[in-house]
Scaffold this active site. Structure first.
Site, PDB file in Angstrom:
ATOM      1  N   CYS A 194       4.917  99.688  60.301  1.00 31.84           N
ATOM      2  CA  CYS A 194       5.736 100.868  60.039  1.00 31.84           C
ATOM      3  C   CYS A 194       5.972 100.846  58.538  1.00 31.84           C
ATOM      4  CB  CYS A 194       7.050 100.813  60.806  1.00 31.84           C
ATOM      5  SG  CYS A 194       8.197 102.109  60.300  1.00 31.84           S
TER       6      CYS A 194
ATOM      7  N   CYS B 263       9.751 101.841  57.571  1.00 33.82           N
ATOM      8  CA  CYS B 263      10.879 100.953  57.889  1.00 33.82           C
ATOM      9  C   CYS B 263      10.335  99.755  58.658  1.00 33.82           C
ATOM     10  CB  CYS B 263      12.012 101.679  58.625  1.00 33.82           C
ATOM     11  SG  CYS B 263      11.524 102.955  59.785  1.00 33.82           S
ATOM     12  N   SER B 264      10.717  99.565  59.913  1.00 28.46           N
ATOM     13  CA  SER B 264      10.181  98.418  60.650  1.00 28.46           C
ATOM     14  C   SER B 264      10.081  98.734  62.137  1.00 28.46           C
ATOM     15  CB  SER B 264      11.045  97.180  60.418  1.00 28.46           C
ATOM     16  OG  SER B 264      12.375  97.451  60.805  1.00 28.46           O
ATOM     17  N   CYS B 265       9.716  99.981  62.466  1.00 26.12           N
ATOM     18  CA  CYS B 265       9.619 100.391  63.869  1.00 26.12           C
ATOM     19  C   CYS B 265       8.531  99.613  64.600  1.00 26.12           C
ATOM     20  CB  CYS B 265       9.269 101.875  63.955  1.00 26.12           C
ATOM     21  SG  CYS B 265      10.485 102.928  63.165  1.00 26.12           S
TER      22      CYS B 265
END
Lengths: 202, 91
Positions: free
Chosen positions: A105, A108-110
């Protein structure tokens, strides 16, 4: 932890505390309820869940087909769901002889937390997020994974309402293993695409 | 429905103020629509705090690494991202 990072954490904590005070005062939710919910979630979110999905797909071709067509619905057969992420769709991407998949991602950090557990620090770091899109083969090599020239690398950037789960290939020499034993071969990194499962050494 | 699978699309170039979920490394690049994920509130507007952000169509778009990174992309490798129709134009 640097002084700056420490300061930023302290600032963030202060903001969270102020927000919790406000919602508690307004009677929206209590701190105990928030803690209980966070704890329940932490207990249920685990890479063993994603591993079970993979092991089922390896053992049951019908399930693998349903998973490929509609992963959000298929995982409910194993008692999993996208849970609190109501509108979020799960999409299973299958490694094949020709394609290796890897998930990132960049914004962000999905990723599918319920099936993979909390993301590792490297998954959230800018080094991984920025490099894996332009040099996936180099990044995978650093993870110990060499992708042959004859295979395609496909990078999935989870930028919006879909989450991606990598379904690795079943390793050779595991024909005799039961579903539960197969699940043990599948690590969190296999579900991100930065590792592949290996047959147990006999 | 604005795009169909197989349509060629370009990610709009720009530097809009506020929240936006079109990754910068894809802006100006051309890809192929693979599927529609669904319709969701446009994050750019949702981030401003309005109660009912309008829905926009979300598409999985496939890019070739060689198109995005020119000579530095590995031939045959692919990148996919989920992009709202608001970020895309016909190519």
């Amino acid at each position: 932890v640097s002084t700056t990072a420490h300061h930023r954490n302290a600032e963030l904590q202060a903001r969270v505390n102020a927000l919790l005070d406000a919602v508690e005062r307004a009677g929206v939710v209590t701190r105990t309820e928030v803690d209980e919910r966070a704890e329940r979630f932490a207990q249920s979110a685990n890479p063993a869940n994603g591993a079970q999905v993979v092991a089922r797909a390896w053992s049951d071709p019908g399930f693998a087909e349903r998973l490929a067509a509609d992963a959000t619905t298929a995982i409910t057969e194993l008692g999993f769901s996208m849970g609190h992420q109501r509108n979020i769709e799960l999409h299973a991407v299958f490694n094949t002889e020709d394609v290796h998949n890897v998930v990132v991602c960049t914004l962000c950090s999905c990723y599918p937390v319920g099936l993979l557990g909390p993301p590792p620090a490297w998954y959230k770091r800018e080094a991984y997020r920025s490099r894996v899109v332009y040099d996936p083969r180099g990044v995978l090599r650093e993870f110990g994974l060499e992708i042959g020239e004859d295979r395609k690398v496909s990078v999935w950037d989870a930028t919006a309402e879909a989450r991606y789960l990598v379904i690795p290939r079943r390793p050779a020499g595991t024909e005799h293993l039961a579903e539960a034993e197969l699940a043990e071969l599948v690590t969190r990194d296999c579900l991100i695409g930065t590792a592949v499962p290996e047959a147990p050494r006999s | 429905v604005r795009f169909a699978p197989g349509d060629r699309v370009r990610v709009a170039v720009g530097n809009p103020p506020g929240h936006n979920r079109a990754p910068r490394y894809l802006r100006g690049h051309t890809g192929v629509v693979e599927r529609q994920v669904g319709s969701f509130p446009l994050p750019d507007i949702r981030a401003t705090g309005v109660p009912d952000a309008p829905l926009d169509e979300l598409y999985t778009v496939r890019f070739s690494s060689a198109e995005v990174w020119a000579g530095d992309g590995h031939p045959g490798d692919e990148l996919r991202a989920d992009l709202f129709a608001a970020y895309l134009e016909d190519a």
